[in-house]
Scaffold this motif. Structure first.
Motif, PDB file in Angstrom:
ATOM      1  N   THR A 194       2.305  -8.376   2.030  1.00 46.31           N
ATOM      2  CA  THR A 194       3.455  -7.809   1.325  1.00 46.31           C
ATOM      3  C   THR A 194       3.413  -8.150  -0.154  1.00 46.31           C
ATOM      4  OG1 THR A 194       4.809  -7.972   3.324  1.00 46.31           O
ATOM      5  CG2 THR A 194       5.977  -7.743   1.225  1.00 46.31           C
ATOM      6  N   MET A 195       3.041  -9.392  -0.464  1.00 47.81           N
ATOM      7  CA  MET A 195       2.930  -9.786  -1.862  1.00 47.81           C
ATOM      8  C   MET A 195       1.846  -8.984  -2.571  1.00 47.81           C
ATOM      9  SD  MET A 195       1.772 -13.409  -3.541  1.00 47.81           S
ATOM     10  CE  MET A 195       1.314 -13.453  -5.275  1.00 47.81           C
ATOM     11  N   ALA A 196       0.706  -8.790  -1.906  1.00 41.06           N
ATOM     12  CA  ALA A 196      -0.380  -8.034  -2.516  1.00 41.06           C
ATOM     13  C   ALA A 196       0.061  -6.609  -2.833  1.00 41.06           C
ATOM     14  CB  ALA A 196      -1.594  -8.016  -1.594  1.00 41.06           C
ATOM     15  N   PHE A 197       0.820  -6.011  -1.911  1.00 37.65           N
ATOM     16  CA  PHE A 197       1.299  -4.647  -2.149  1.00 37.65           C
ATOM     17  C   PHE A 197       2.350  -4.624  -3.248  1.00 37.65           C
ATOM     18  CE2 PHE A 197       4.408  -1.275  -1.275  1.00 37.65           C
ATOM     19  CZ  PHE A 197       3.582  -0.166  -1.408  1.00 37.65           C
ATOM     20  N   ALA A 198       3.264  -5.596  -3.210  1.00 35.43           N
ATOM     21  CA  ALA A 198       4.347  -5.612  -4.195  1.00 35.43           C
ATOM     22  C   ALA A 198       3.837  -5.909  -5.595  1.00 35.43           C
ATOM     23  CB  ALA A 198       5.399  -6.647  -3.791  1.00 35.43           C
ATOM     24  N   GLU A 199       2.841  -6.787  -5.709  1.00 38.26           N
ATOM     25  CA  GLU A 199       2.364  -7.204  -7.020  1.00 38.26           C
ATOM     26  C   GLU A 199       1.248  -6.318  -7.567  1.00 38.26           C
ATOM     27  OE1 GLU A 199       3.686  -9.703  -8.820  1.00 38.26           O
ATOM     28  OE2 GLU A 199       5.191  -9.908  -7.255  1.00 38.26           O
ATOM     29  N   ALA A 200       0.483  -5.696  -6.677  1.00 41.15           N
ATOM     30  CA  ALA A 200      -0.651  -4.892  -7.144  1.00 41.15           C
ATOM     31  C   ALA A 200      -0.521  -3.422  -6.753  1.00 41.15           C
ATOM     32  CB  ALA A 200      -1.955  -5.468  -6.586  1.00 41.15           C
ATOM     33  N   GLY A 201      -0.242  -3.173  -5.476  1.00 42.71           N
ATOM     34  CA  GLY A 201      -0.185  -1.793  -5.004  1.00 42.71           C
ATOM     35  C   GLY A 201       0.991  -1.007  -5.546  1.00 42.71           C
ATOM     36  N   MET A 202       2.179  -1.602  -5.521  1.00 45.90           N
ATOM     37  CA  MET A 202       3.373  -0.889  -5.970  1.00 45.90           C
ATOM     38  C   MET A 202       3.315  -0.501  -7.449  1.00 45.90           C
ATOM     39  SD  MET A 202       6.181   0.504  -5.092  1.00 45.90           S
ATOM     40  CE  MET A 202       6.594  -0.189  -3.496  1.00 45.90           C
ATOM     41  N   LYS A 240       2.819   3.753 -11.507  1.00 49.88           N
ATOM     42  CA  LYS A 240       2.287   4.165 -12.796  1.00 49.88           C
ATOM     43  C   LYS A 240       1.273   5.305 -12.696  1.00 49.88           C
ATOM     44  CE  LYS A 240       2.864  -0.404 -14.946  1.00 49.88           C
ATOM     45  NZ  LYS A 240       2.165  -1.548 -15.579  1.00 49.88           N
ATOM     46  N   GLU A 241       0.516   5.352 -11.599  1.00 48.72           N
ATOM     47  CA  GLU A 241      -0.569   6.325 -11.515  1.00 48.72           C
ATOM     48  C   GLU A 241      -0.320   7.445 -10.503  1.00 48.72           C
ATOM     49  OE1 GLU A 241      -4.285   4.359 -10.897  1.00 48.72           O
ATOM     50  OE2 GLU A 241      -3.904   2.811 -12.414  1.00 48.72           O
ATOM     51  N   VAL A 242       0.117   7.065  -9.312  1.00 51.34           N
ATOM     52  CA  VAL A 242       0.256   8.072  -8.252  1.00 51.34           C
ATOM     53  C   VAL A 242       1.563   8.842  -8.371  1.00 51.34           C
ATOM     54  CG1 VAL A 242       0.322   8.443  -5.760  1.00 51.34           C
ATOM     55  CG2 VAL A 242      -1.178   6.674  -6.729  1.00 51.34           C
ATOM     56  N   TRP A 243       2.673   8.114  -8.578  1.00 56.94           N
ATOM     57  CA  TRP A 243       3.987   8.754  -8.605  1.00 56.94           C
ATOM     58  C   TRP A 243       4.111   9.835  -9.674  1.00 56.94           C
ATOM     59  CZ3 TRP A 243       7.792  10.147  -5.847  1.00 56.94           C
ATOM     60  CH2 TRP A 243       9.038  10.464  -6.394  1.00 56.94           C
ATOM     61  N   PRO A 244       3.645   9.642 -10.911  1.00 59.05           N
ATOM     62  CA  PRO A 244       3.743  10.718 -11.904  1.00 59.05           C
ATOM     63  C   PRO A 244       3.015  11.994 -11.498  1.00 59.05           C
ATOM     64  CG  PRO A 244       3.290   8.632 -12.981  1.00 59.05           C
ATOM     65  CD  PRO A 244       3.122   8.397 -11.511  1.00 59.05           C
ATOM     66  N   GLN A 245       1.990  11.875 -10.639  1.00 57.78           N
ATOM     67  CA  GLN A 245       1.240  13.047 -10.225  1.00 57.78           C
ATOM     68  C   GLN A 245       1.947  13.810  -9.099  1.00 57.78           C
ATOM     69  OE1 GLN A 245      -2.779  11.899  -9.276  1.00 57.78           O
ATOM     70  NE2 GLN A 245      -3.055  10.752 -11.193  1.00 57.78           N
ATOM     71  N   VAL A 246       2.564  13.078  -8.167  1.00 53.33           N
ATOM     72  CA  VAL A 246       3.185  13.742  -7.006  1.00 53.33           C
ATOM     73  C   VAL A 246       4.655  14.064  -7.242  1.00 53.33           C
ATOM     74  CG1 VAL A 246       1.583  12.592  -5.439  1.00 53.33           C
ATOM     75  CG2 VAL A 246       3.807  11.547  -5.889  1.00 53.33           C
ATOM     76  N   LYS A 247       5.275  13.420  -8.229  1.00 56.57           N
ATOM     77  CA  LYS A 247       6.700  13.654  -8.468  1.00 56.57           C
ATOM     78  C   LYS A 247       7.022  15.114  -8.751  1.00 56.57           C
ATOM     79  CE  LYS A 247      10.538  12.363 -11.536  1.00 56.57           C
ATOM     80  NZ  LYS A 247      10.970  11.528 -12.679  1.00 56.57           N
TER      81      LYS A 247
END
Length: 220
Positions: A168-176, A181-188
């Motif tokens: 969970t920490m790895a996802f929250a600190e790195a994945g999220m 920043k990268e995926v959400w602007p493309q799919v939004k």
């Protein structure tokens, strides 16, 4: 030979005093009040916990799936707690005994010699390491939650919970952040267009409004 053996034993005992968990320091002599009062105890526990976290995660994520593929039993309810718990306990013992052995053999680590000053310096840097503290929080929260929710067991649920906490920490600190920043602007834009075509204004989700509905003619 007997004199040399006695001298070596005495030197080993002197070195072991550096990691005596009962060794206490006078914190008034340090400028920073965060200096641990029992640095050797904190250092040994830190090494044990980190080893337990790594070993437990390897047991849960590597060896448990291998056993599952070999038909040894259910993965989540049986194999991960059983194998992960054994690895977690073994990791803690391995970490603490490994450091003790290094001290007896007068072997230093990457941070310098494992003498009194070296142990104290490591302990101070541990309490100042925000990443380490954050990982322990995630790992500890996961282990505690697993202990309260698991039907039985102790080390097994701790290993599974600790592993999921660190994930969970790895996802929250790195994945999220990467998703934001990268995926959400493309799919939004695609999601927004889909919602609008269905008569829903996405902005209402953030302003407290209601979904848009087409107005019928003749009504205000």
């Amino acid at each position: 030979a007997r004199v040399g053996s006695t001298r070596s034993g005495t030197m080993a005992e002197e070195r072991l005093k550096a990691i005596d968990p009962r060794r206490r320091v006078d914190r008034s002599k340090y400028v920073d009040p965060d200096m641990p009062e029992f640095p050797a105890a904190l250092f040994l526990h830190h090494v044990g916990v980190k080893s337990a976290q790594v070993f437990g995660a390897v047991g849960c994520l590597v060896f448990a799936p291998i056993a599952y593929m070999r038909g040894k039993g259910p993965l989540l309810s049986t194999l991960m707690p059983r194998i992960g718990g054994n690895f977690l306990l073994g990791g803690y013992v391995f970490g603490v005994s490994g450091v003790t052995g290094m001290v007896i053999a007068n072997k230093g680590g990457r941070g310098g010699p494992l003498d009194v000053d070296g142990i104290d310096d490591r302990a101070y840097r541990i309490v100042k390491n925000e990443t380490c503290t954050k990982m322990n929080m995630y790992s500890g929260a996961g282990a505690t939650a697993a202990l309260f929710t698991a039907p039985s067991g102790f080390f097994g649920p701790m290993a599974v919970g600790s592993t999921f906490g660190m994930a969970t920490m790895a996802f929250a600190e790195a994945g999220m952040p990467k998703l934001r920043k990268e995926v959400w602007p493309q799919v939004k834009p695609q999601i927004w267009d889909g919602l609008k075509s269905a008569g829903v204004n996405p902005d209402d989700f953030f302003t407290g409004g209601t979904p848009e509905t087409p107005k019928k003619k003749g009504k205000k």
